[in-house]
Design a protein around this motif. Structure first.
Motif, short mmCIF file in Angstrom:
data_model
loop_
_atom_site.label_atom_id
_atom_site.label_comp_id
_atom_site.label_asym_id
_atom_site.label_seq_id
_atom_site.Cartn_x
_atom_site.Cartn_y
_atom_site.Cartn_z
N ILE A 24 -3.64 -1.28 2.65
CA ILE A 24 -3.28 -1.21 0.59
C ILE A 24 -1.50 -1.30 0.93
O ILE A 24 -0.89 -2.33 1.07
CB ILE A 24 -2.95 0.38 0.55
N ALA A 25 -1.23 -0.95 2.08
CA ALA A 25 0.53 -2.16 2.66
C ALA A 25 0.16 -3.24 2.34
O ALA A 25 1.38 -4.53 2.59
CB ALA A 25 0.91 -1.42 3.97
N TYR A 26 -1.18 -3.63 3.46
CA TYR A 26 -0.75 -5.72 3.74
C TYR A 26 -1.28 -6.73 2.74
O TYR A 26 -0.80 -7.21 1.75
CB TYR A 26 -2.19 -5.94 4.37
N ALA A 27 -1.70 -5.33 0.95
CA ALA A 27 -2.45 -6.27 -0.17
C ALA A 27 -1.54 -5.81 -0.97
O ALA A 27 -0.42 -7.17 -1.77
CB ALA A 27 -2.87 -5.54 -0.99
N SER A 28 0.42 -4.98 -0.62
CA SER A 28 1.04 -5.35 -1.26
C SER A 28 1.85 -5.85 -1.01
O SER A 28 2.99 -6.76 -1.71
CB SER A 28 1.67 -3.60 -1.42
N LEU A 29 2.50 -5.61 0.38
CA LEU A 29 2.67 -7.02 1.03
C LEU A 29 2.91 -8.41 0.72
O LEU A 29 3.55 -9.25 1.00
CB LEU A 29 3.27 -6.63 1.96
N LYS A 30 1.54 -9.17 0.50
CA LYS A 30 0.98 -10.12 0.69
C LYS A 30 1.52 -10.22 -0.77
O LYS A 30 2.35 -11.30 -1.40
CB LYS A 30 -0.33 -10.30 0.15
N VAL A 31 1.97 -9.72 -1.83
CA VAL A 31 1.96 -10.03 -3.21
C VAL A 31 3.94 -10.06 -3.09
O VAL A 31 4.03 -11.48 -3.56
CB VAL A 31 2.45 -8.72 -4.40
N TYR A 32 4.69 -9.50 -2.39
CA TYR A 32 5.72 -9.85 -2.62
C TYR A 32 6.51 -11.13 -1.54
O TYR A 32 7.33 -11.96 -1.86
CB TYR A 32 6.60 -8.58 -1.81
N VAL A 33 5.51 -11.97 0.20
CA VAL A 33 5.63 -12.77 0.38
C VAL A 33 5.12 -13.61 -0.56
O VAL A 33 5.24 -14.63 -0.58
CB VAL A 33 4.25 -12.78 2.05
N ASN A 34 3.55 -14.29 -1.00
CA ASN A 34 3.25 -14.87 -1.67
C ASN A 34 3.99 -15.88 -3.53
O ASN A 34 3.77 -16.49 -3.52
CB ASN A 34 1.44 -14.84 -1.86
N TYR A 35 4.42 -14.06 -3.61
CA TYR A 35 5.67 -14.64 -5.03
C TYR A 35 6.56 -13.98 -5.18
O TYR A 35 6.89 -12.76 -5.43
CB TYR A 35 4.25 -14.05 -5.97
N ALA A 36 7.63 -15.10 -4.11
CA ALA A 36 8.88 -14.34 -3.71
C ALA A 36 9.53 -14.39 -5.25
O ALA A 36 10.55 -13.56 -5.50
CB ALA A 36 9.51 -14.78 -2.63
N ASP A 37 9.46 -15.35 -6.32
CA ASP A 37 9.99 -15.31 -7.24
C ASP A 37 9.59 -15.02 -8.49
O ASP A 37 9.95 -14.41 -9.40
CB ASP A 37 10.20 -16.96 -7.77
#
Length: 179
Positions: free
Chosen positions: A79-92
């Protein structure tokens, strides 16, 4: 003591000592050999579950709790990987539903980690509370007796650990000389 018990105790102690030995041999000069470390850890954990003086209900409860938290830890890592992936890939910013899922995932992971931290602190508190209540009793004479008992037990434990460490060091040194 009958022969079965002697063999059982010997096997249990051998599991524990071989686990320690494998953990020591898992560190080479340049890297860590993971399979040896894993086998060593499994041997030590297996020796705990085979230890004859611990009631089987406590072993089962410990095993169930360990399995439950291991599974929750794996799920929370995903869950942490998936959540943080959203914030890293879609920084804007991303689609609203991805943002809501990512925020919910972070909330769930931090809730679980907070739960673990609170239980750890609570366990330390209960342990220190029991130790203090054991040390400090109502009359002075029993206070000194309890303190003396604890000091004797700590000293015996340190002597045992020192002897075991010296034996393991000597064993490793002799094995290295043989090799």
């Amino acid at each position: 003591m009958d022969l079965k018990k002697k063999i059982y105790y010997s096997f249990d102690l051998a599991l524990f000592l071989s686990g320690i030995l494998l953990l020591l041999f898992s560190q080479s000069k340049s890297k860590t050999i993971e399979i040896r470390a894993i086998m060593g850890e499994l041997a030590i954990i297996s020796s705990y579950f085979l230890f004859p003086f611990i009631v089987s209900k406590k072993k089962e409860k410990f095993y169930q709790t360990l399995s439950f938290h291991f599974a929750l830890l794996i799920v929370s890592l995903f869950i942490a990987y998936a959540s943080l992936k959203v914030y890293v890939n879609y920084a804007d910013g991303s689609v609203w539903w991805k943002e809501i899922l990512a925020a919910s995932g972070v909330l769930l992971v931090l809730t679980y980690l907070s739960y673990l931290l609170i239980n750890f602190v609570r366990s330390l508190y209960l342990l220190s509370e029991k130790l203090i209540s054991f040390l400090i009793n109502s009359n002075v004479e029993s206070k000194y007796k309890n303190a003396k008992k604890i000091i004797e037990k700590i000293t015996a434990f340190i002597v045992t650990l020192t002897a075991m460490a010296a034996s393991i060091t000597a064993l490793i040194a002799s094995l290295k000389n043989i090799i």
